[in-house]
Design an enzyme around this catalytic site. Structure first.
Site, PDB file in Angstrom:
ATOM      1  N   LYS A 222      12.211   3.371  -4.758  1.00  0.00           N
ATOM      2  CA  LYS A 222      13.521   3.975  -4.502  1.00  0.00           C
ATOM      3  C   LYS A 222      14.571   2.886  -4.316  1.00  0.00           C
ATOM      4  O   LYS A 222      15.630   2.903  -4.920  1.00  0.00           O
ATOM      5  CB  LYS A 222      13.428   4.885  -3.277  1.00  0.00           C
ATOM      6  CG  LYS A 222      14.734   5.526  -2.897  1.00  0.00           C
ATOM      7  CD  LYS A 222      14.561   6.513  -1.752  1.00  0.00           C
ATOM      8  CE  LYS A 222      15.938   6.957  -1.264  1.00  0.00           C
ATOM      9  NZ  LYS A 222      15.862   7.956  -0.196  1.00  0.00           N
ATOM     10  N   GLU A 228       6.224  -5.437  -1.255  1.00  0.00           N
ATOM     11  CA  GLU A 228       4.912  -5.246  -1.885  1.00  0.00           C
ATOM     12  C   GLU A 228       5.077  -4.920  -3.374  1.00  0.00           C
ATOM     13  O   GLU A 228       4.408  -5.493  -4.241  1.00  0.00           O
ATOM     14  CB  GLU A 228       4.148  -4.083  -1.215  1.00  0.00           C
ATOM     15  CG  GLU A 228       3.705  -4.349   0.200  1.00  0.00           C
ATOM     16  CD  GLU A 228       4.727  -3.904   1.247  1.00  0.00           C
ATOM     17  OE1 GLU A 228       5.937  -3.871   0.915  1.00  0.00           O
ATOM     18  OE2 GLU A 228       4.322  -3.612   2.374  1.00  0.00           O
ATOM     19  N   GLY A 282      11.586   9.198   0.062  1.00  0.00           N
ATOM     20  CA  GLY A 282      10.409   8.673  -0.639  1.00  0.00           C
ATOM     21  C   GLY A 282       9.226   9.633  -0.594  1.00  0.00           C
ATOM     22  O   GLY A 282       8.572   9.890  -1.611  1.00  0.00           O
ATOM     23  N   ARG A 283       8.943  10.173   0.593  1.00  0.00           N
ATOM     24  CA  ARG A 283       7.756  11.027   0.728  1.00  0.00           C
ATOM     25  C   ARG A 283       7.988  12.438   0.196  1.00  0.00           C
ATOM     26  O   ARG A 283       7.102  13.286   0.252  1.00  0.00           O
ATOM     27  CB  ARG A 283       7.303  11.052   2.195  1.00  0.00           C
ATOM     28  CG  ARG A 283       8.393  11.452   3.174  1.00  0.00           C
ATOM     29  CD  ARG A 283       7.979  11.144   4.604  1.00  0.00           C
ATOM     30  NE  ARG A 283       9.054  11.369   5.573  1.00  0.00           N
ATOM     31  CZ  ARG A 283       9.965  10.486   5.899  1.00  0.00           C
ATOM     32  NH1 ARG A 283       9.976   9.292   5.315  1.00  0.00           N
ATOM     33  NH2 ARG A 283      10.886  10.758   6.809  1.00  0.00           N
ATOM     34  N   GLU A 368       5.136  10.281   8.680  1.00  0.00           N
ATOM     35  CA  GLU A 368       6.397   9.544   8.566  1.00  0.00           C
ATOM     36  C   GLU A 368       7.571  10.478   8.892  1.00  0.00           C
ATOM     37  O   GLU A 368       8.609  10.048   9.365  1.00  0.00           O
ATOM     38  CB  GLU A 368       6.554   8.938   7.154  1.00  0.00           C
ATOM     39  CG  GLU A 368       7.460   7.719   7.130  1.00  0.00           C
ATOM     40  CD  GLU A 368       7.405   6.931   5.819  1.00  0.00           C
ATOM     41  OE1 GLU A 368       6.831   5.820   5.810  1.00  0.00           O
ATOM     42  OE2 GLU A 368       7.928   7.407   4.804  1.00  0.00           O
ATOM     43  N   HIS A 399     -21.048  15.553   6.585  1.00  0.00           N
ATOM     44  CA  HIS A 399     -22.143  14.619   6.900  1.00  0.00           C
ATOM     45  C   HIS A 399     -21.616  13.365   7.579  1.00  0.00           C
ATOM     46  O   HIS A 399     -22.289  12.334   7.605  1.00  0.00           O
ATOM     47  CB  HIS A 399     -22.906  14.284   5.624  1.00  0.00           C
ATOM     48  CG  HIS A 399     -23.481  15.509   4.988  1.00  0.00           C
ATOM     49  ND1 HIS A 399     -24.699  16.028   5.342  1.00  0.00           N
ATOM     50  CD2 HIS A 399     -22.955  16.365   4.076  1.00  0.00           C
ATOM     51  CE1 HIS A 399     -24.921  17.134   4.649  1.00  0.00           C
ATOM     52  NE2 HIS A 399     -23.873  17.371   3.880  1.00  0.00           N
ATOM     53  N   LYS A 519       8.069  -4.538   9.128  1.00  0.00           N
ATOM     54  CA  LYS A 519       8.532  -5.215   7.911  1.00  0.00           C
ATOM     55  C   LYS A 519       9.292  -6.480   8.278  1.00  0.00           C
ATOM     56  O   LYS A 519       9.097  -7.545   7.692  1.00  0.00           O
ATOM     57  CB  LYS A 519       9.484  -4.305   7.123  1.00  0.00           C
ATOM     58  CG  LYS A 519       8.826  -3.203   6.346  1.00  0.00           C
ATOM     59  CD  LYS A 519       9.897  -2.570   5.454  1.00  0.00           C
ATOM     60  CE  LYS A 519       9.473  -1.226   4.934  1.00  0.00           C
ATOM     61  NZ  LYS A 519      10.532  -0.544   4.207  1.00  0.00           N
TER      62      LYS A 519
HETATM   63  O1  F6P Z   1       8.024   1.582   4.421  1.00  0.00           O
HETATM   64  C1  F6P Z   1       8.234   2.929   4.303  1.00  0.00           C
HETATM   65  C2  F6P Z   1       8.929   3.302   3.031  1.00  0.00           C
HETATM   66  O2  F6P Z   1      10.288   3.099   3.164  1.00  0.00           O
HETATM   67  C3  F6P Z   1       8.594   4.729   2.646  1.00  0.00           C
HETATM   68  O3  F6P Z   1       9.372   5.618   3.321  1.00  0.00           O
HETATM   69  C4  F6P Z   1       8.781   4.692   1.188  1.00  0.00           C
HETATM   70  O4  F6P Z   1       8.176   5.786   0.572  1.00  0.00           O
HETATM   71  C5  F6P Z   1       8.115   3.376   0.867  1.00  0.00           C
HETATM   72  O5  F6P Z   1       8.489   2.522   1.927  1.00  0.00           O
HETATM   73  C6  F6P Z   1       8.488   2.762  -0.457  1.00  0.00           C
HETATM   74  O6  F6P Z   1       9.851   2.527  -0.584  1.00  0.00           O
HETATM   75  P1  F6P Z   1      10.515   2.242  -1.984  1.00  0.00           P
HETATM   76  O7  F6P Z   1      10.296   3.428  -2.847  1.00  0.00           O
HETATM   77  O8  F6P Z   1      11.961   2.001  -1.700  1.00  0.00           O
HETATM   78  O9  F6P Z   1       9.852   1.029  -2.579  1.00  0.00           O
END
Ligand code: F6P
Length: 556
Positions: A222, A228, A282-283, A368, A399, A519
Site C-alpha cells: 500500500k 520487508e 491493508g487488512r 490488528e 490431535h 518498526k
Molecule cells: O505493519 C503493519 C502494516 O502496516 C499492515 O497494516 C499492512 O497490511 C502491512 O504493514 C503492509 O503494509 P504495506 O502494504 O504498506 O506494505
C-alpha cells in the site's frame, strides 16, 4: 441524504462523548443477566423448543448455526440493546457511506466500495469512487487475461509460468490465503508463490526452482515503504537482472500500490502499476488490486464471483434486522464471551485444508483491528477488547490442542467452518472430515457427565479424568462448497463482525499505531548489528544490549 449523514455523525459524536459503554444500563443489564444464566448448560439450552430456528441463519451458500452458544433469547435481546446503544447500525451506515470513520488517520474505511456494482455511487470528499474501482478492476482483468493467455510474455518471449507476490501483512495474507483456498479454481499451468518475510530464507526457497525468463513478480505494498517488501523486491530484481539484464524488469515486475511516486522511484514503470486508495486498509484489501496475484491465478471471472460473495454479505449486513444479522450476532457473541465470561481467545477451526491460512488471515483482520485499548476519544477502556485469534485446520488440531478446548480451564469459543461438497474426488475422506467437525461441536457443547462415565464401567479413580464439563460454545459455518463466492462472503462476514465489536467497544478498528514502535526500533538496531558502536549498551536495556553484542561478536 445530507440530513441522514448529519444525524449519523451526531450519533457518532454523542457516542464518543457519552459514558463509556461499560457504564451504560445495557451493559449493567448484561452483567446481571450473566449472573443468572452463566450456570445454564448447553445440554439444556440446546433442546429448548424453537431455539434452532432463532439461532440459525442462511445466507446464499452458507448455513450458520449459532445455537451452540451460551445464550438465551433474552441474551440476544440484551446484546442487541447494547449494539443499539453503541450505535452499531449508525456506524455501519457511516462506514458504508464513506464517512471518515478512521478518525485517527482522518480517512474513510471504504472496502465495501471495492465490491460495489458499477452503477453505485459512493463518495469520498464529494467524489464518487466507484468508477475508479471499476477502472482498476478492468485493467486488472485485461492484464490477467493477457498473462493467462500467454500474450504478456517475459523478456525472452516465453509465457509466464510462475507468479511471485512480494508483500507483507495485508499485502500478502489476503491473496495468499485466497489463492490457497481457491486452488481448484486456479490455472494449473502456472505456479503461485507468496514471499513476505524479510528472512532471506523466504525469498531464497521461493525462487530456487524458478526460471527468471518465465517468472512474474507482483510487488504489493500500500505504502511502498515497507522495509520487508522493498528488501525482498530489491533482491528479486537483482535475481532477475543478473539473469536477463536491466531491460527485462518491465516485462517481469508489476506493482500494486497507492504510492505511484515510490513505485517509480523503485524502478517499476507506473504503466505497470495497479492502484488502490488510502481509504482501503491493508487488512481489508484482498478485494482491491492487492488481489491481483489471486486474479492471475483464478481469472477475472472467478474474481468477479468472489466480489459478488462480498457484496451479498454487505447487503445482508446493511438491510437485515440485528436479530438476524449474522456478522452483527457473531460480533456480539464475541463481546459476550470476552467481557462477561472473561474469554481471552477465540479459535477458528476450518475443516477444509484449503482454508489452512484462514486463521492467519483472520489474526491480522481481527487483532490488528481490535487490539486496541483506547476509545475513539482517547480514553483508556475499562473492559477487555479483542481476544487472541488462533487456529489450525481440523482434523489436525484435534490431535494437538483440542485437549485444552475440551478439558482445560480456559473458555475458548470456536468457529468451525466446513463444506458440504468437497473440491476433490475423495468423497469418503470428506464424510469422515465432516463427521469429525460435527462430533467436536457436539462433544464441546454436551461434554460427558460422571454418571455417563461410570455407566461405561470406568474405574472410580479415573472418573474425574474422563469427565468433560462441556458447555464450550461454538459457531458452525457450513458452506455448500468452498468456491470464490463463498470465500468472498466468509471474509465479509468477519470484516463486519470486527466492525460490530469495535463499535461496541468504542474503538477504531481501522488504524494500527501499535505496530509502529517495533518498526522504529528495528530501524535503529539494524545498523548497530553491523557497525561496532559503543553507544549501544547505554541506548538499550541490559538484555537487548547483551543480545546485540553477542550477535555482533559472532557475525562480524
Ligand atoms: O505493519 C503493519 C502494516 O502496516 C499492515 O497494516 C499492512 O497490511 C502491512 O504493514 C503492509 O503494509 P504495506 O502494504 O504498506 O506494505
Amino acid at each position: 441524504m445530507v440530513g441522514q449523514a448529519a444525524h449519523r455523525l451526531a450519533v457518532m459524536a454523542e457516542r464518543t462523548t457519552n459514558a463509556p459503554i461499560d457504564h451504560t444500563p445495557e451493559w449493567a443489564a448484561l452483567r446481571h443477566h450473566h449472573e443468572r444464566v452463566a450456570g445454564r448448560h448447553l445440554r439444556d439450552l440446546l433442546v429448548e423448543p424453537g431455539r434452532l430456528e432463532v439461532l440459525t441463519i442462511d445466507l446464499p451458500g452458507i448455513h450458520a448455526d449459532l445455537s451452540k452458544h451460551r445464550a438465551t433469547p433474552e441474551t440476544v435481546q440484551l446484546l442487541i440493546a447494547l449494539a443499539e446503544r453503541a450505535g452499531v447500525r449508525e456506524r455501519i451506515a457511516a462506514t458504508f457511506g464513506g464517512e471518515k470513520v478512521n478518525t485517527t488517520e482522518d480517512r474513510a474505511a471504504l472496502h465495501v466500495a471495492l465490491r460495489a456494482p458499477a452503477d453505485a455511487v459512493i463518495e469520498v470528499d464529494c467524489r464518487n469512487v466507484v468508477p475508479d474501482v471499476h477502472e482498476v478492476l478492468d485493467r486488472m482483468g485485461s492484464f490477467s487475461r493477457r498473462v493467462r493467455g500467454g500474450d504478456w510474455t517475459g523478456a525472452t518471449g516465453e509465457r509466464i509460468r510462475a507468479v511471485v507476490n512480494i508483500g507483507i501483512g495485508g499485502s500478502d495474507l489476503g491473496p495468499a490465503m485466497a489463492t490457497e483456498a481457491l486452488r481448484s479454481y486456479a490455472d494449473p499451468a502456472c505456479t503461485y508463490r507468496f514471499v513476505s518475510n524479510v528472512d532471506g530464507a523466504d525469498l531464497h526457497w521461493a525462487l530456487r526452482d524458478l526460471d527468471p525468463a518465465t517468472t512474474l513478480f507482483v510487488v504489493a505494498s500500500k505504502t511502498f515503504t515497507t522495509v520487508e517488501t522493498l528488501t525482498n523486491a530489491r533482491s528479486a530484481r537483482r535475481w532477475l537482472v543478473d539473469a536477463l539484464g536491466e531491460d527485462a524488469v518491465s516485462h517481469h515486475f508489476v506493482a500494486v500500490s497507492t504510492n505511484a511516486e515510490r513505485v517509480a522511484e523503485f524502478g517499476i514503470d507506473i504503466a505497470n502499476m495497479f492502484e488502490f486508495w488510502d481509504w482501503v486498509g491493508g487488512r481489508y484489501s484482498v478485494d482491491s488490486a492487492i488481489g491481483l496475484s489471486l486474479m492471475l491465478a483464478i481469472g477475472p471471472e472467478s474474481f468477479g464471483e468472489l466480489l459478488e460473495g462480498f457484496r451479498l454479505v454487505d447487503e445482508h449486513v446493511l438491510t437485515t434486522p440485528l436479530s438476524r444479522n449474522l456478522p452483527v450476532l457473531m460480533g456480539l457473541l464475541g463481546v459476550w464471551y470476552v467481557d462477561f465470561f472473561g474469554a481471552t481467545s477465540h479459535a477458528v477451526l476450518p475443516y477444509a485444508q484449503e482454508l489452512a491460512r484462514f486463521p492467519a488471515y483472520l489474526q491480522q483482520l481481527e487483532m490488528e483491528s481490535n487490539g486496541k485499548s483506547v476509545t475513539l476519544d482517547g480514553q483508556r477502556v475499562g473492559f477487555a477488547t479483542g481476544p487472541v485469534v488462533w487456529g489450525e485446520p481440523g482434523t489436525n488440531g484435534q490431535h494437538a490442542f483440542f485437549q485444552l478446548l475440551h478439558q482445560g480451564t480456559e473458555l475458548v469459543p470456536a468457529d468451525f467452518i466446513g463444506t458440504i461438497h468437497p473440491n476433490h474426488p475423495l468423497e469418503a475422506h470428506h464424510d469422515l472430515l465432516v463427521a469429525n467437525l460435527l462430533a467436536q461441536t457436539e462433544a464441546l457443547a454436551a461434554g460427558r457427565t460422571a454418571d455417563e462415565v461410570r455407566a461405561e464401567g470406568v474405574a472410580d479413580e479415573l472418573v474425574a479424568h474422563k469427565v468433560f464439563e462441556g458447555n464450550r460454545p461454538s459457531t458452525t459455518l457450513l458452506c455448500d462448497r468452498l468456491d470464490p463466492r463463498t470465500l468472498g462472503s466468509l471474509v465479509a462476514i468477519y470484516e463486519h463482525k470486527v466492525l460490530t465489536q469495535a463499535v461496541v467497544w468504542g474503538t477504531n478498528p481501522f488504524d494500527q499505531w501499535g505496530v509502529e514502535l517495533g518498526k522504529a526500533l528495528a530501524t535503529r538496531i539494524g545498523p548497530e548489528l553491523v557497525a561496532g558502536d559503543d553507544s549501544t549498551a547505554s541506548a538499550h536495556d541490559p538484555s537487548t544490549a547483551a543480545l546485540i553484542e553477542r550477535y555482533r561478536a559472532a557475525r562480524h
